[in-house]
Motif scaffolding. Structure first.
Motif, PDB file in Angstrom:
ATOM      1  N   GLN A  81     -15.773 -10.554 -31.610  1.00  0.00           N
ATOM      2  CA  GLN A  81     -15.663  -9.718 -30.608  1.00  0.00           C
ATOM      3  C   GLN A  81     -16.943  -9.218 -29.733  1.00  0.00           C
ATOM      4  O   GLN A  81     -17.257  -9.743 -28.542  1.00  0.00           O
ATOM      5  N   MET A 102     -18.489  -1.416 -22.261  1.00  0.00           N
ATOM      6  CA  MET A 102     -17.631  -2.223 -22.245  1.00  0.00           C
ATOM      7  C   MET A 102     -17.060  -2.874 -23.544  1.00  0.00           C
ATOM      8  O   MET A 102     -15.518  -2.923 -23.680  1.00  0.00           O
ATOM      9  N   GLU A 118     -13.534  -2.476 -25.769  1.00  0.00           N
ATOM     10  CA  GLU A 118     -12.776  -3.861 -26.245  1.00  0.00           C
ATOM     11  C   GLU A 118     -12.697  -3.693 -27.669  1.00  0.00           C
ATOM     12  O   GLU A 118     -11.409  -4.530 -28.283  1.00  0.00           O
ATOM     13  N   MET A 124      -9.207  -1.572 -28.250  1.00  0.00           N
ATOM     14  CA  MET A 124      -8.823  -2.389 -27.644  1.00  0.00           C
ATOM     15  C   MET A 124      -7.987  -3.460 -29.466  1.00  0.00           C
ATOM     16  O   MET A 124      -7.188  -3.367 -29.945  1.00  0.00           O
ATOM     17  N   LYS A 143      -7.048  -6.326 -18.713  1.00  0.00           N
ATOM     18  CA  LYS A 143      -6.754  -6.450 -20.376  1.00  0.00           C
ATOM     19  C   LYS A 143      -6.563  -7.498 -20.374  1.00  0.00           C
ATOM     20  O   LYS A 143      -7.008  -7.989 -21.960  1.00  0.00           O
ATOM     21  N   ILE A 188      -9.671 -10.113 -19.430  1.00  0.00           N
ATOM     22  CA  ILE A 188     -10.879  -9.746 -20.733  1.00  0.00           C
ATOM     23  C   ILE A 188     -11.180 -10.501 -21.983  1.00  0.00           C
ATOM     24  O   ILE A 188     -11.785 -10.922 -22.388  1.00  0.00           O
ATOM     25  N   LYS A 189     -10.017 -10.866 -22.806  1.00  0.00           N
ATOM     26  CA  LYS A 189      -9.682 -11.314 -23.406  1.00  0.00           C
ATOM     27  C   LYS A 189      -9.768 -12.573 -23.008  1.00  0.00           C
ATOM     28  O   LYS A 189     -10.295 -13.459 -23.590  1.00  0.00           O
ATOM     29  N   ARG A 196     -12.447 -14.057 -20.787  1.00  0.00           N
ATOM     30  CA  ARG A 196     -12.692 -13.860 -20.117  1.00  0.00           C
ATOM     31  C   ARG A 196     -13.622 -14.794 -19.067  1.00  0.00           C
ATOM     32  O   ARG A 196     -14.229 -15.220 -19.065  1.00  0.00           O
ATOM     33  N   GLU A 207     -17.909  -3.323 -13.145  1.00  0.00           N
ATOM     34  CA  GLU A 207     -17.203  -2.750 -14.561  1.00  0.00           C
ATOM     35  C   GLU A 207     -16.525  -4.368 -14.919  1.00  0.00           C
ATOM     36  O   GLU A 207     -17.405  -4.561 -15.988  1.00  0.00           O
ATOM     37  N   LEU A 208     -16.083  -5.384 -14.534  1.00  0.00           N
ATOM     38  CA  LEU A 208     -15.476  -6.898 -14.807  1.00  0.00           C
ATOM     39  C   LEU A 208     -16.149  -7.976 -14.690  1.00  0.00           C
ATOM     40  O   LEU A 208     -16.080  -9.124 -14.922  1.00  0.00           O
ATOM     41  N   ARG A 227     -17.571 -10.038 -17.957  1.00  0.00           N
ATOM     42  CA  ARG A 227     -16.675 -10.882 -19.170  1.00  0.00           C
ATOM     43  C   ARG A 227     -15.661 -11.659 -17.725  1.00  0.00           C
ATOM     44  O   ARG A 227     -14.820 -12.248 -17.903  1.00  0.00           O
TER      45      ARG A 227
END
Lengths: 78, 245
Positions: free
Chosen positions: A14, A37, A41, A44, B126, B129-130, B132, B171-172, B175
């Motif tokens: 991560q 952030m 992650e 999670m 969710k 984010i994984k 990217r 925020e995102l 990512r």
């Protein structure tokens, strides 16, 4: 794989840090360079990998690698 | 023309109108699309049948319930295996003048339009984010900027969506997930078809381009934003020049 090894491997994945930096006393934010952030992650990822639920108030108490390991050991479903 | 081949995109509230046009258009560009509906099953099925290509998905989802949203995203991921983009289009109106607006009318419109956008975006993030990467498009409205008598609830929900868009974009971004909004003006849909010629004229009179927009105009803007890799946190108006600044 032990819980310690799995936690370490998740953190390496991560946060993209070297494995030998992930010491028990290492703080995610101060030592491993995680931002807020990244911490979300990580939490999670722990939840997914160990089938635990980490409540919001606990999230603030999990600051170091050892904190995460302790929480998972105490709360993991058998 | 940009291809959306191998992209898996959810378009909420796509059983009719603008949502249906977005889903349809993205399918013609090669995307695999999930149509979602809350109660208009027949209409959603018709839209679903008319999609181009194959491998699409039809989902019942009540955006006001986070549990229903979660279940729908689980089904989406089981079907497609990845989520390239989310278009938050689901929206309702319950018009009435402020003094006569019931608590329930304000709550229910916020619940679908704003809370629904939040629930779906949170769930989508969710997965994105994984990976990217990802893109979220929220459908706002010109009234978020200019207000509209009789629509306090709707206008508040759309203005909320624009704030949510900017916050999520911030925020995102780290990512590689972009969040933008499209704010249509007066568009030809079931809603405007109920108007008589005089009412339509009263509207088009206010629009510099002197005509109503089409759902396709909105769909093309959504497709543009989905591919605009250096645009995030923006609200793009599609309103014929109404309320330009």
């Amino acid at each position: 794989m032990s819980i310690e090894e799995k936690v370490t491997s998740i953190i390496v994945d991560q946060l993209g840090v070297e494995k030998d930096k992930v010491k028990p006393e290492a703080s995610f934010v101060d030592d491993l360079g995680a931002d807020s952030m990244d911490v979300v992650e990580l939490v999670m990822a722990f939840e997914d990998n160990f089938s635990v639920q980490i409540p919001d108030q606990e999230e603030n108490n999990i600051r170091t690698v050892q904190d995460a390991i302790d929480f998972i050991k105490e709360n993991q479903k058998a | 023309m940009v291809s959306f081949k191998d992209q898996c995109i959810m378009v909420t509230g796509s059983s009719r109108g603008i949502g249906a046009a977005i889903a349809q258009y993205l399918s013609t560009l090669g995307a695999r699309v999930a149509i979602t509906y809350s109660s208009s099953k027949d209409s959603a099925e018709r839209v679903f049948q008319e999609l181009e290509g194959s491998g699409h998905l039809l989902l019942q989802m009540n955006v006001t319930q986070s549990k229903s949203v979660k279940e729908a995203f689980d089904k989406f991921m089981n079907h497609f295996g990845s989520l390239s983009a989310l278009v938050n289009n689901a929206g309702v109106t319950k018009d009435g003048l402020l003094l006569r607006m019931k608590d329930e009318d304000f709550h229910s419109v916020l619940a679908t339009n704003l809370f629904g956008c939040f629930y779906c975006s949170r769930e989508a993030a969710k997965y994105m984010i994984k990976e990217r990467k990802g893109s979220i498009i929220n459908i706002s409205s010109v009234v978020a900027q200019i207000g509209n008598p009789g629509q306090a609830n709707y206008v508040a929900s759309k203005a909320g969506i624009e704030g949510l868009t900017r916050s999520m974009a911030n925020e995102l971004a780290g990512r590689n997930i972009r969040v933008n909004a499209v704010a249509p003006g007066f568009i030809q849909t079931d809603m405007t078809e109920k108007l008589n010629e005089k009412q339509v004229h009263a509207i088009t009179d206010r629009v510099p381009l002197k005509k109503l927009g089409t759902p396709q105009d909105v769909a093309e803007t959504v497709a543009f934003l989905l591919n605009a890799k250096y645009i995030t946190g923006q609200v793009i108006s599609v309103n014929g020049g109404l309320a330009f600044r």
